[in-house]
Design a protein around this motif. Structure first.
Motif, PDB file in Angstrom:
ATOM      1  N   ALA A 148       0.829  -1.207   0.000  1.00 36.03           N
ATOM      2  CA  ALA A 148       0.000   0.000   0.000  1.00 36.03           C
ATOM      3  C   ALA A 148       0.860   1.252   0.000  1.00 36.03           C
ATOM      4  N   ALA A 149       1.982   1.236   0.715  1.00 38.63           N
ATOM      5  CA  ALA A 149       2.883   2.395   0.720  1.00 38.63           C
ATOM      6  C   ALA A 149       3.535   2.589  -0.638  1.00 38.63           C
ATOM      7  N   PHE A 150       3.873   1.512  -1.313  1.00 37.33           N
ATOM      8  CA  PHE A 150       4.522   1.629  -2.625  1.00 37.33           C
ATOM      9  C   PHE A 150       3.563   2.186  -3.672  1.00 37.33           C
ATOM     10  N   HIS A 151       2.309   1.754  -3.645  1.00 37.88           N
ATOM     11  CA  HIS A 151       1.336   2.170  -4.653  1.00 37.88           C
ATOM     12  C   HIS A 151       0.487   3.356  -4.209  1.00 37.88           C
ATOM     13  N   GLY A 152       0.650   3.831  -2.989  1.00 40.07           N
ATOM     14  CA  GLY A 152      -0.066   5.017  -2.539  1.00 40.07           C
ATOM     15  C   GLY A 152      -1.511   4.795  -2.174  1.00 40.07           C
ATOM     16  N   HIS A 153      -1.864   3.635  -1.660  1.00 38.86           N
ATOM     17  CA  HIS A 153      -3.244   3.358  -1.233  1.00 38.86           C
ATOM     18  C   HIS A 153      -3.412   3.844   0.208  1.00 38.86           C
ATOM     19  N   THR A 154      -3.998   5.018   0.360  1.00 37.72           N
ATOM     20  CA  THR A 154      -4.101   5.620   1.693  1.00 37.72           C
ATOM     21  C   THR A 154      -5.068   4.871   2.604  1.00 37.72           C
ATOM     22  N   GLU A 155      -6.171   4.393   2.055  1.00 38.62           N
ATOM     23  CA  GLU A 155      -7.158   3.695   2.894  1.00 38.62           C
ATOM     24  C   GLU A 155      -6.589   2.394   3.445  1.00 38.62           C
ATOM     25  N   LEU A 156      -5.932   1.639   2.597  1.00 42.01           N
ATOM     26  CA  LEU A 156      -5.328   0.385   3.052  1.00 42.01           C
ATOM     27  C   LEU A 156      -4.199   0.658   4.029  1.00 42.01           C
ATOM     28  N   SER A 157      -3.427   1.713   3.801  1.00 42.57           N
ATOM     29  CA  SER A 157      -2.346   2.064   4.725  1.00 42.57           C
ATOM     30  C   SER A 157      -2.905   2.455   6.089  1.00 42.57           C
ATOM     31  N   GLU A 158      -3.983   3.223   6.094  1.00 37.60           N
ATOM     32  CA  GLU A 158      -4.594   3.618   7.362  1.00 37.60           C
ATOM     33  C   GLU A 158      -5.115   2.408   8.123  1.00 37.60           C
ATOM     34  N   TRP A 159      -5.701   1.445   7.409  1.00 35.14           N
ATOM     35  CA  TRP A 159      -6.193   0.237   8.070  1.00 35.14           C
ATOM     36  C   TRP A 159      -5.048  -0.566   8.675  1.00 35.14           C
ATOM     37  N   ALA A 160      -3.947  -0.700   7.932  1.00 32.98           N
ATOM     38  CA  ALA A 160      -2.811  -1.465   8.454  1.00 32.98           C
ATOM     39  C   ALA A 160      -2.190  -0.783   9.664  1.00 32.98           C
ATOM     40  N   LEU A 161      -2.120   0.545   9.654  1.00 31.07           N
ATOM     41  CA  LEU A 161      -1.583   1.261  10.816  1.00 31.07           C
ATOM     42  C   LEU A 161      -2.471   1.068  12.033  1.00 31.07           C
ATOM     43  N   LYS A 162      -3.781   1.043  11.826  1.00 31.02           N
ATOM     44  CA  LYS A 162      -4.694   0.809  12.956  1.00 31.02           C
ATOM     45  C   LYS A 162      -4.577  -0.611  13.492  1.00 31.02           C
ATOM     46  N   GLN A 163      -4.112  -1.536  12.661  1.00 30.60           N
ATOM     47  CA  GLN A 163      -3.918  -2.910  13.110  1.00 30.60           C
ATOM     48  C   GLN A 163      -2.649  -3.089  13.933  1.00 30.60           C
ATOM     49  N   GLY A 164      -1.881  -2.029  14.096  1.00 33.23           N
ATOM     50  CA  GLY A 164      -0.684  -2.086  14.929  1.00 33.23           C
ATOM     51  C   GLY A 164       0.610  -2.290  14.171  1.00 33.23           C
ATOM     52  N   VAL A 165       0.577  -2.238  12.855  1.00 29.16           N
ATOM     53  CA  VAL A 165       1.795  -2.400  12.065  1.00 29.16           C
ATOM     54  C   VAL A 165       2.584  -1.097  12.111  1.00 29.16           C
ATOM     55  N   GLN A 166       3.878  -1.190  12.394  1.00 34.87           N
ATOM     56  CA  GLN A 166       4.735  -0.025  12.469  1.00 34.87           C
ATOM     57  C   GLN A 166       5.375   0.238  11.107  1.00 34.87           C
ATOM     58  N   PRO A 167       5.370   1.482  10.615  1.00 35.39           N
ATOM     59  CA  PRO A 167       5.956   1.749   9.296  1.00 35.39           C
ATOM     60  C   PRO A 167       7.464   1.599   9.251  1.00 35.39           C
TER      61      PRO A 167
END
Length: 448
Positions: free
Chosen positions: A105-124
């Motif tokens: 999601a970070a590579f392709h710029g998908h903000t919604e998917l990135s926001e969901w993954a961050l809420k799941q506790g994944v650290q960038p």
């Protein structure tokens, strides 16, 4: 088809170099796929391309983990519902999939998917790592498995994703990849001007407190030092046990060239995810209790001194018993085995009472052995008088009181039992006041 057009010849390079170029093209982490020759032979990172007789114009196949095709397609398209649907039920694999989703999601710029993954506790700034099946083979891993989602955003020049990552944790500014490059250095190498200006501004900014202002670099070092101290303290709290990394006993491992290949791009349905199938297994149907069906006979053995009770099923003991015709009862008595006696319990309030599954209700009441002479006769007279005035036996009265007390649903079962005991005692005391054989002064107290 993804053409690889490079100015320099890569035929003398290793497979690991080709996989790095593929990652920069499609955005897949190097740990989620493998390359295969046209004949289907898997290409390992330690070998060169010429070892597999690769020439210019050769078409190689990219295979992903079995059952991951739909999940990775959802990550490429930024479809969060599709990604959530095809997540694994295994804990370690699920964590790894979330890191992979944030990287793509970070590579392709998908903000919604990135926001969901961050809420799941994944650290960038957390490395994507490898699949848990490959976590044990550190020496054979690709160097780029230590890349983080923030590095992917810097490679692709995704400014909005970089801002979200830095706002999530400022440690992203000093996070380094396998080559020792920070996101600022990667963005400068790829000539992403907007990303370079933003990262420069954040790197040389200051963090203000109540009475103190600290440069961002000093603040990041302090935070890293605190995290290391907390990690060291957590290791000491484990009673001196060393932390073991990699696979453990019972984990699935994949050995190159020995085990069955797990990267064949099979679909999620064909892969046969056992963890998913276990959640879809159907439970046995619940046996509903019905008060209209008569219970089978309760057979009590007269020969056995232990008085064993034979029940056809435990569920049927709490069902109601319909009165039967005398002829039907005689026919059932004839069909019973010799030496056994069948007794039927008939009470209209029995289905309303939460009795235990196995009830010894047909046992005769034990008389008091230590009662004075004549007490047993008085008790029999009292029970007879109670049945005559109330129209039901003492046992039926106890069941009636339990049925009344069971209406208090907010009370626990023991409290309902206490209410039933008070009701039964009150009914007996009322009968005693009316008169009869129960007027005896020395009558022992009866607790139903």
């Amino acid at each position: 088809m993804m053409p690889m057009m490079e100015s320099m010849s890569i035929l003398d390079k290793k497979v690991s170099d080709l996989r790095r170029l593929v990652t920069l093209k499609c955005g897949f982490p190097v740990s989620v796929y493998c390359l295969r020759t046209p004949e289907g032979l898997e290409m390992y990172d330690c070998n060169t391309l010429r070892d597999y007789r690769t020439a210019i114009g050769t078409t190689l196949r990219l295979d992903v983990w079995d059952g991951w095709k739909e999940f990775l397609m959802g990550c490429l398209l930024g479809q969060k519902p599709k990604v959530q649907r095809y997540l694994s039920k295994e804990g370690p694999v699920l964590k790894y999939q979330k890191r992979v989703a944030l990287y793509i999601a970070a590579f392709h710029g998908h903000t919604e998917l990135s926001e969901w993954a961050l809420k799941q506790g994944v650290q960038p700034h957390e490395a994507v790592g490898v699949h848990p099946y490959r976590a044990w083979c550190h020496e054979a891993l690709h160097a780029d498995v230590s890349d983080c989602p923030v590095h992917a955003a810097a490679e692709a020049g995704q400014l909005l994703i970089l801002k979200a990552f830095v706002n999530c944790d400022v440690l992203c500014l000093q996070c380094k990849n396998a080559a020792g490059q920070t996101p600022l250095a990667i963005a400068a190498k790829r000539q992403h001007e907007a990303c370079v200006l933003y990262l420069l501004n954040k790197t040389w900014s200051t963090v203000s407190f109540l009475k103190l202002s600290v440069p961002m670099r000093i603040y990041i070092k302090i935070k890293q030092w605190i995290l290391r101290a907390q990690s060291h303290r957590g290791q000491k709290s484990q009673l001196g046990r060393a932390r073991i990394s990699g696979a453990k006993v019972g984990d699935t491992v994949v050995v190159d060239g020995f085990t069955e290949p797990k990267m064949t791009s099979r679909s999620w349905h064909k892969a046969g995810d056992k963890s998913w199938q276990s959640t879809r297994s159907k439970l046995p149907p619940c046996k509903q209790q019905s008060s209209r069906k008569p219970v089978d006979s309760l057979v009590i053995s007269q020969r056995d001194t232990r008085k064993q009770i034979t029940l056809p099923s435990l569920v049927q003991t709490n069902t109601s018993l319909e009165p039967q015709h005398p002829q039907q009862e005689s026919q059932q008595n004839k069909t019973a085995p010799a030496g056994r006696k069948e007794k039927y319990v008939r009470n209209a309030y029995l289905p309303q009472v939460p009795l235990p599954p196995v009830s010894r209700v047909d046992y005769p009441h034990r008389m008091l052995h230590h009662a004075p002479p004549g007490a047993n006769h008085l008790l029999r007279s009292f029970f007879a008088s109670f049945s005559e005035h109330r129209g039901r036996t003492p046992r039926e009265n106890a069941i009636y009181c339990l049925a009344v007390a069971s209406a208090f649903k907010e009370k626990r079962w023991l409290q309902q039992l206490e209410i039933a005991r008070v009701l039964a005692k009150k009914s007996i005391s009322n009968l005693t006041v009316q008169g009869g054989p129960a007027k005896c002064d020395n009558l022992p107290e009866i607790l139903l």
